[in-house]
Design a protein around this motif. Sequence first.
Motif, short mmCIF file in Angstrom:
data_model
loop_
_atom_site.label_atom_id
_atom_site.label_comp_id
_atom_site.label_asym_id
_atom_site.label_seq_id
_atom_site.Cartn_x
_atom_site.Cartn_y
_atom_site.Cartn_z
N TRP A 160 0.81 -1.22 0.00
CA TRP A 160 0.00 0.00 0.00
C TRP A 160 0.85 1.28 0.00
CZ3 TRP A 160 0.17 -3.76 3.75
CH2 TRP A 160 0.91 -3.46 4.91
N ARG A 161 2.19 1.14 0.01
CA ARG A 161 3.01 2.36 0.07
C ARG A 161 4.31 2.19 -0.69
NH1 ARG A 161 3.22 6.80 3.56
NH2 ARG A 161 5.22 7.87 3.52
N ARG A 162 4.69 3.23 -1.44
CA ARG A 162 5.99 3.27 -2.09
C ARG A 162 7.03 3.76 -1.09
NH1 ARG A 162 4.16 7.29 -5.72
NH2 ARG A 162 6.26 8.09 -5.65
N GLY A 163 8.27 3.38 -1.31
CA GLY A 163 9.32 3.75 -0.37
C GLY A 163 9.99 5.07 -0.68
N LEU A 205 3.97 11.91 4.97
CA LEU A 205 5.22 11.61 5.65
C LEU A 205 6.24 11.04 4.67
CD1 LEU A 205 3.58 9.79 8.71
CD2 LEU A 205 4.52 12.12 8.71
N THR A 206 7.49 11.41 4.86
CA THR A 206 8.58 10.99 3.99
C THR A 206 9.00 9.55 4.31
OG1 THR A 206 9.37 13.26 3.80
CG2 THR A 206 10.96 11.53 3.29
N GLY A 207 9.39 8.81 3.25
CA GLY A 207 9.92 7.46 3.44
C GLY A 207 8.86 6.44 3.80
N THR A 208 9.28 5.45 4.62
CA THR A 208 8.34 4.42 5.09
C THR A 208 8.31 4.47 6.62
OG1 THR A 208 10.14 2.81 4.99
CG2 THR A 208 8.61 2.87 3.12
N PRO A 209 7.59 5.43 7.18
CA PRO A 209 7.60 5.61 8.64
C PRO A 209 6.77 4.55 9.36
CG PRO A 209 6.05 7.11 7.64
CD PRO A 209 6.72 6.40 6.51
N SER A 255 -0.14 -0.21 15.59
CA SER A 255 1.16 -0.01 14.95
C SER A 255 1.02 -0.31 13.47
CB SER A 255 2.19 -0.94 15.59
OG SER A 255 3.45 -0.77 14.97
N PHE A 256 1.53 0.60 12.62
CA PHE A 256 1.32 0.44 11.18
C PHE A 256 2.27 1.33 10.38
CE2 PHE A 256 -1.26 3.82 12.81
CZ PHE A 256 -1.26 4.82 11.85
N ILE A 257 2.47 0.94 9.13
CA ILE A 257 3.14 1.79 8.13
C ILE A 257 2.03 2.36 7.26
CG2 ILE A 257 4.72 1.85 6.17
CD1 ILE A 257 6.23 -0.48 7.45
N PRO A 258 1.75 3.66 7.34
CA PRO A 258 0.55 4.19 6.70
C PRO A 258 0.68 4.31 5.18
CG PRO A 258 1.85 5.97 7.62
CD PRO A 258 2.54 4.70 8.01
N PRO A 259 -0.42 4.14 4.45
CA PRO A 259 -0.42 4.49 3.02
C PRO A 259 -0.20 5.99 2.86
CG PRO A 259 -2.36 3.19 3.60
CD PRO A 259 -1.71 3.58 4.89
N ASP A 260 0.22 6.41 1.71
CA ASP A 260 0.45 7.83 1.46
C ASP A 260 -0.89 8.50 1.19
OD1 ASP A 260 1.94 10.18 1.03
OD2 ASP A 260 1.81 9.87 -1.14
N GLY A 261 -1.16 9.60 1.89
CA GLY A 261 -2.40 10.34 1.65
C GLY A 261 -3.50 9.95 2.63
#
Length: 424
Positions: A160-163, A205-209, A255-261
Amino acid sequence: MISAFFIFNQKGEVLISRLYRTDLKRSIADVFRIQVVSNSDVRSPIITLGSTSFFHVRVNNLYVVAVTKCNANAALVFEFCYRFTAIAKSYFGKVDEESVKNNFVLIYELIDEINDFGYPQNSEIDTLKTYITTESVMSSPIAVEESTKITTQATGATSWRRGDVRYKKNEAFVDVVETVNLSMSAKGTVLRADVDGHILMRAYLTGTPECKFGLNDKLVIDKNERGASDAVELDDCRFHQCVRLDEFDSSRTISFIPPDGEFELMRYRSTSNVKLPLRVIPTVTEIGTTQVSYVVTVKTNFSNKLSATNVVVRIPTPLNTTSVDCKVPNGKAKYVPAENVVVWKIPRIQGGQEITLSANAQLTSTTHRQVWARPPIDIDFQVLMFTASGLIVRFLKVFEKSNYQSIKWVRYLTKASGSYQIRF
C-alpha cells in the motif's frame, strides 16, 4: 469464487462484461436482466437461481454485479464490488453510465488487475495508480526503473506504500468521526443508542515511517470482559490492512506503516456506555381539535468549553395544520407546510446551556378526525472535540530511520444526521 462480473445500466443493457471462469456463459447476463432489472419487486441484493448466485450493488443508475456458481463468502463478494466502486471513483470521479462508457478501456484494465481467475487481488488505489494510468505509459529509460519499483510495491510487504515518498513538511492528521444513533421513547427511556465510528488519517510523511497510535487504557472489545461502567466498549472493529493486529490485542496500540495520503485506519461500533451529547425534552399538548401547544427544550450534556453547531430540530405537526406561531430565544424557527414540520435552526449551543422553543399550531376542523400518529422529533448537530463512545487518542508517534520531526494533529467530531430521534 467470482465467475463473472457485469455492469448494467437501469434499462438492463450490459455496459461491462468479464467472464473469469468457464463455468458460465455470457448469456447469464440475460437472466439477471429478466429476473432483477425488469422485476421491480426484487429488493434483495442476493438472488440465487439454481446453483447460480447474483450479488448486485446499486450505484447511481447502475447495477454492479458479481456472479458465482460456488458457495462464495457473500461479505467478500460485496467488499469486492464496493472496492471496485471506490477505485472507479478515484480514477474518474462520479460512477454513472456516461463515465463508464467514456472509460470502458480503463475499467477492463482495472477489473483484470484486481481479480485473477475469480480471486480478488491487490486493490490498493495508490498501488494501482502507479501502473494503470489514464495517460500514456512512459517509454523512456526511467520506465524500466519505475517498473521495478512497481513490482516491489505490488509484491512486497507494504503493497500500500511506495518507499520513495518525499515531503518538505511531514504531517499526520487524525480525525475521529462518530455518528450517534438514538431512539428515545415518549417516557424518556432510551430504546436504542449506538455509535458508528471512523478513524480517518491523512499521512504526508517521507519514506516508510512506522506509526504508533494509542487508544484508551480501558478499552474492551472481548464480550467476556465487559461490565465496567467507565470502560469504552467497542463492537465490530475493522482495521486497514496496514495495521499489525497482534500489538493491538496486547497493548491497545495500533502499529502500522501508513499508506500515502488519506485512508480509513479503523471502523468500529459502540452500543454500551454511549454519552448522548444533546437531550430533547418535548411537551406537546393537543388543545381540543383546533390547536396544538409545543414546548421543546434542548439541553447539552457536555463541557461548557465545547459547543454544538449546525443544530437543526425538526418538530412534526398534524396534517391539517394551517399555521404555527413560534417563539425561540436562539436561532430561527419556521413552519414548513410541505413537510408538516417546524424547522428550528440553531447556529450554536454552548455546553451547559439549555434553550426552549414555544409554539402554537392552528388546525383546520375536519369532518372525519384522524388520530395524529405523532412522528418522532429529529435533530441534526455537530460537536467538535467530543466523542459519544468515550474513545480518545492517547498518543500518536512517528518513527523513521532519518529521525525527522513530524507535526501531528488529532480532531474529534460527533454528529447526527437523520438518526437522532425522540418520540413524544
